[in-house]
Design a protein around this motif. Structure first.
Motif, PDB file in Angstrom:
ATOM      1  N   PRO A  17      16.678  20.943 -36.108  1.00 39.14           N
ATOM      2  CA  PRO A  17      16.731  21.847 -34.955  1.00 39.14           C
ATOM      3  C   PRO A  17      16.322  21.160 -33.676  1.00 39.14           C
ATOM      4  CG  PRO A  17      14.800  22.281 -36.281  1.00 39.14           C
ATOM      5  CD  PRO A  17      15.609  21.299 -37.050  1.00 39.14           C
ATOM      6  N   ARG A  18      16.913  21.605 -32.600  1.00 39.97           N
ATOM      7  CA  ARG A  18      16.471  21.138 -31.291  1.00 39.97           C
ATOM      8  C   ARG A  18      15.334  22.041 -30.813  1.00 39.97           C
ATOM      9  NH1 ARG A  18      19.857  17.554 -28.742  1.00 39.97           N
ATOM     10  NH2 ARG A  18      21.809  17.087 -29.827  1.00 39.97           N
ATOM     11  N   GLY A  19      14.796  21.727 -29.659  1.00 37.90           N
ATOM     12  CA  GLY A  19      13.700  22.533 -29.149  1.00 37.90           C
ATOM     13  C   GLY A  19      14.148  23.948 -28.873  1.00 37.90           C
ATOM     14  N   PRO A  20      13.201  24.859 -28.683  1.00 37.50           N
ATOM     15  CA  PRO A  20      13.553  26.253 -28.403  1.00 37.50           C
ATOM     16  C   PRO A  20      14.481  26.353 -27.202  1.00 37.50           C
ATOM     17  CG  PRO A  20      11.201  26.019 -28.780  1.00 37.50           C
ATOM     18  CD  PRO A  20      11.762  24.633 -28.696  1.00 37.50           C
ATOM     19  N   ALA A  21      15.558  27.115 -27.345  1.00 35.32           N
ATOM     20  CA  ALA A  21      16.510  27.269 -26.249  1.00 35.32           C
ATOM     21  C   ALA A  21      15.866  28.017 -25.097  1.00 35.32           C
ATOM     22  CB  ALA A  21      17.737  28.030 -26.737  1.00 35.32           C
ATOM     23  N   PHE A  55       3.052  33.496 -23.816  1.00 35.26           N
ATOM     24  CA  PHE A  55       2.448  33.071 -25.074  1.00 35.26           C
ATOM     25  C   PHE A  55       1.982  34.286 -25.872  1.00 35.26           C
ATOM     26  CE2 PHE A  55       1.967  29.351 -22.369  1.00 35.26           C
ATOM     27  CZ  PHE A  55       2.360  28.321 -23.219  1.00 35.26           C
ATOM     28  N   LEU A  56       1.856  34.091 -27.184  1.00 32.82           N
ATOM     29  CA  LEU A  56       1.349  35.108 -28.086  1.00 32.82           C
ATOM     30  C   LEU A  56       0.196  34.523 -28.889  1.00 32.82           C
ATOM     31  CD1 LEU A  56       4.759  36.465 -29.447  1.00 32.82           C
ATOM     32  CD2 LEU A  56       3.327  37.499 -27.667  1.00 32.82           C
ATOM     33  N   HIS A  57      -0.680  35.411 -29.375  1.00 27.81           N
ATOM     34  CA  HIS A  57      -1.857  34.976 -30.140  1.00 27.81           C
ATOM     35  C   HIS A  57      -1.940  35.733 -31.457  1.00 27.81           C
ATOM     36  CE1 HIS A  57      -5.892  34.068 -31.419  1.00 27.81           C
ATOM     37  NE2 HIS A  57      -6.302  35.287 -31.201  1.00 27.81           N
ATOM     38  N   CYS A  58      -2.279  35.012 -32.512  1.00 23.64           N
ATOM     39  CA  CYS A  58      -2.518  35.611 -33.828  1.00 23.64           C
ATOM     40  C   CYS A  58      -3.712  34.915 -34.453  1.00 23.64           C
ATOM     41  CB  CYS A  58      -1.281  35.461 -34.716  1.00 23.64           C
ATOM     42  SG  CYS A  58      -1.543  35.932 -36.454  1.00 23.64           S
ATOM     43  N   ALA A  59      -4.439  35.642 -35.291  1.00 22.40           N
ATOM     44  CA  ALA A  59      -5.590  35.051 -35.973  1.00 22.40           C
ATOM     45  C   ALA A  59      -5.785  35.701 -37.333  1.00 22.40           C
ATOM     46  CB  ALA A  59      -6.852  35.208 -35.132  1.00 22.40           C
ATOM     47  N   SER A  60      -6.358  34.930 -38.245  1.00 26.19           N
ATOM     48  CA  SER A  60      -6.755  35.430 -39.559  1.00 26.19           C
ATOM     49  C   SER A  60      -8.125  34.839 -39.868  1.00 26.19           C
ATOM     50  CB  SER A  60      -5.740  35.007 -40.626  1.00 26.19           C
ATOM     51  OG  SER A  60      -6.196  35.349 -41.923  1.00 26.19           O
ATOM     52  N   LEU A  90       8.232  26.514 -37.465  1.00 23.71           N
ATOM     53  CA  LEU A  90       6.873  26.479 -38.001  1.00 23.71           C
ATOM     54  C   LEU A  90       6.751  27.410 -39.191  1.00 23.71           C
ATOM     55  CD1 LEU A  90       4.035  25.302 -37.187  1.00 23.71           C
ATOM     56  CD2 LEU A  90       3.707  27.370 -35.844  1.00 23.71           C
ATOM     57  N   TYR A  91       6.041  26.935 -40.223  1.00 22.00           N
ATOM     58  CA  TYR A  91       5.749  27.786 -41.382  1.00 22.00           C
ATOM     59  C   TYR A  91       4.260  27.667 -41.683  1.00 22.00           C
ATOM     60  CZ  TYR A  91       5.789  29.792 -46.076  1.00 22.00           C
ATOM     61  OH  TYR A  91       5.532  30.577 -47.166  1.00 22.00           O
ATOM     62  N   ALA A 192       4.233  29.788 -28.012  1.00 23.46           N
ATOM     63  CA  ALA A 192       5.210  30.264 -27.025  1.00 23.46           C
ATOM     64  C   ALA A 192       6.028  31.420 -27.597  1.00 23.46           C
ATOM     65  CB  ALA A 192       6.129  29.118 -26.616  1.00 23.46           C
ATOM     66  N   GLU A 193       6.317  32.400 -26.769  1.00 18.71           N
ATOM     67  CA  GLU A 193       7.039  33.591 -27.228  1.00 18.71           C
ATOM     68  C   GLU A 193       8.381  33.231 -27.853  1.00 18.71           C
ATOM     69  OE1 GLU A 193       7.430  36.278 -23.975  1.00 18.71           O
ATOM     70  OE2 GLU A 193       5.326  36.889 -23.992  1.00 18.71           O
ATOM     71  N   ASP A 194       9.131  32.319 -27.229  1.00 16.34           N
ATOM     72  CA  ASP A 194      10.445  31.956 -27.746  1.00 16.34           C
ATOM     73  C   ASP A 194      10.349  31.371 -29.154  1.00 16.34           C
ATOM     74  OD1 ASP A 194      11.669  32.788 -25.429  1.00 16.34           O
ATOM     75  OD2 ASP A 194      11.744  30.797 -24.527  1.00 16.34           O
ATOM     76  N   VAL A 195       9.299  30.627 -29.408  1.00 16.20           N
ATOM     77  CA  VAL A 195       9.107  30.014 -30.722  1.00 16.20           C
ATOM     78  C   VAL A 195       8.747  31.085 -31.748  1.00 16.20           C
ATOM     79  CG1 VAL A 195       7.666  28.414 -32.053  1.00 16.20           C
ATOM     80  CG2 VAL A 195       8.447  27.786 -29.757  1.00 16.20           C
ATOM     81  N   ALA A 196       7.825  31.962 -31.394  1.00 16.82           N
ATOM     82  CA  ALA A 196       7.390  33.009 -32.318  1.00 16.82           C
ATOM     83  C   ALA A 196       8.532  33.943 -32.703  1.00 16.82           C
ATOM     84  CB  ALA A 196       6.249  33.812 -31.696  1.00 16.82           C
ATOM     85  N   ARG A 197       9.500  34.097 -31.821  1.00 11.17           N
ATOM     86  CA  ARG A 197      10.607  35.030 -32.055  1.00 11.17           C
ATOM     87  C   ARG A 197      11.835  34.362 -32.668  1.00 11.17           C
ATOM     88  NH1 ARG A 197       9.633  37.860 -26.178  1.00 11.17           N
ATOM     89  NH2 ARG A 197       7.903  39.203 -26.802  1.00 11.17           N
ATOM     90  N   ALA A 198      11.757  33.071 -32.950  1.00 11.17           N
ATOM     91  CA  ALA A 198      12.916  32.342 -33.481  1.00 11.17           C
ATOM     92  C   ALA A 198      12.963  32.439 -35.000  1.00 11.17           C
ATOM     93  CB  ALA A 198      12.862  30.881 -33.030  1.00 11.17           C
ATOM     94  N   PHE A 199      13.305  33.613 -35.510  1.00 10.68           N
ATOM     95  CA  PHE A 199      13.421  33.777 -36.954  1.00 10.68           C
ATOM     96  C   PHE A 199      14.524  34.790 -37.259  1.00 10.68           C
ATOM     97  CE2 PHE A 199      10.173  36.783 -35.554  1.00 10.68           C
ATOM     98  CZ  PHE A 199      10.536  37.973 -36.184  1.00 10.68           C
TER      99      PHE A 199
END
Length: 317
Positions: A17-21, A55-60, A90-91, A192-199
């Protein structure tokens, strides 16, 4: 397959894959300004749009408590391996086991993070941490993204070996912090939002996106084991580092009560500090049950505790 003109017959391998569009990005003519570095996500986005990316944030953390990208806060049982993130770049998988025999509450004992192969920037890299084994390198022993031109855009570093690791992935606008406290692992991410939503639709099970599935959330009606520490002691211990009685404070009280280990206070405190550093909107730092239309009263929280049973309220949606 179709977009890359690949045949559906015979063995094939998709291109990395290339970087996030980025909206508005495209080839730059020879007479124009130099093309932005494809492995510097923030710089590329800012250059194209004149503003920083979202950007988005998640934690566990803890037993575990999951704060999702959408500010849902769940206390989960999630025994075994569950994906925190599963997208095109990312996984992240967390593996949990019960904090004590017969307990519903679990704690994360292992984290696996896969940074997927990206054409211009990095080779695929795998980071794996377990309790008492928090390495300051990827699984192959390297500390960066490899020999590609953008290999330095992925790095592992530590200021506290064995307890705190930070992974920076500048090529996808992502920072991850992993900690070990009280025999469990904590995970925190700014992405980054674009990355988090790329699924795709097939990648819909992600605790950071949807929170814990309803069947895996500890509810008010469930009974949990108490530790050797009283409710008043647990609240006093948590109050020292968490003066605001928000979701982090009550997560701390729950963890200390269930585990009987005062060191669990550190996990909630660190998670709050990560949120303070990672959240783009600090007005969303503190989450309360009232945010979901569920009023919090001392009676609602203490009644099950006083009867000898601790029932977590942490299911803010």
């Amino acid at each position: 397959m179709i977009q890359h003109n690949c045949s559906r017959q015979g063995p094939t391998a998709p291109p990395p894959p290339r970087g996030p569009a980025l909206p508005g990005s495209g080839p730059v003519g020879s007479s124009g300004p130099p093309a932005p570095d494809p492995c510097d996500y923030e710089g590329q986005f800012s250059r194209l749009h004149g503003r920083p990316p979202g950007f988005l944030h998640c934690a566990s953390f803890g037993d575990p408590h999951v704060r999702s990208f959408h500010h849902h806060f769940h206390t989960c049982r999630v025994q075994g391996a569950w994906p925190l993130l599963d997208n095109d770049f990312l996984y992240v998988q967390a593996t949990s086991s019960p904090v004590a025999s017969g307990a519903n509450a679990t704690a994360t004992r292992k984290l696996t993070i896969i940074f997927k192969n990206m054409q211009e920037c990095i080779d695929q890299k795998v980071y794996q941490a377990e309790v008492d084994n928090l390495p300051a390198a990827f699984e192959d022993g390297s500390i960066n993204g490899g020999d590609r031109p953008g290999g330095s855009s992925l790095s592992v570093r530590t200021a506290n070996p064995g307890n705190h690791v930070e992974i920076r992935a500048a090529y996808i606008g992502t920072t991850i912090i992993i900690r070990q406290t009280a025999g469990q692992l904590s995970f925190s991410i700014k992405v980054a939002e674009d990355v988090a939503r790329a699924f795709s639709a097939e990648q819909d099970l992600q605790l950071c996106v949807g929170g814990c599935p309803p069947s895996q959330r500890l509810s008010r009606s469930e009974r949990s084991r108490r530790g050797a520490i009283t409710i008043d002691t647990a609240k006093q211990l948590c109050k020292e580092g968490l003066p605001v009685e928000d979701a982090y404070f009550h997560s701390c009280v729950f963890d200390v009560l269930i585990s009987g280990d005062p060191n669990f206070t550190v996990a909630a405190q660190a998670a709050l500090e990560d949120a303070r550093a990672f959240l783009p909107d600090l007005e969303k730092l503190h989450l309360f049950p009232t945010d979901a239309g569920v009023p919090l009263s001392s009676g609602a929280l203490l009644a099950p505790l006083m009867s000898g049973l601790f029932v977590p309220w942490l299911c803010i949606q």
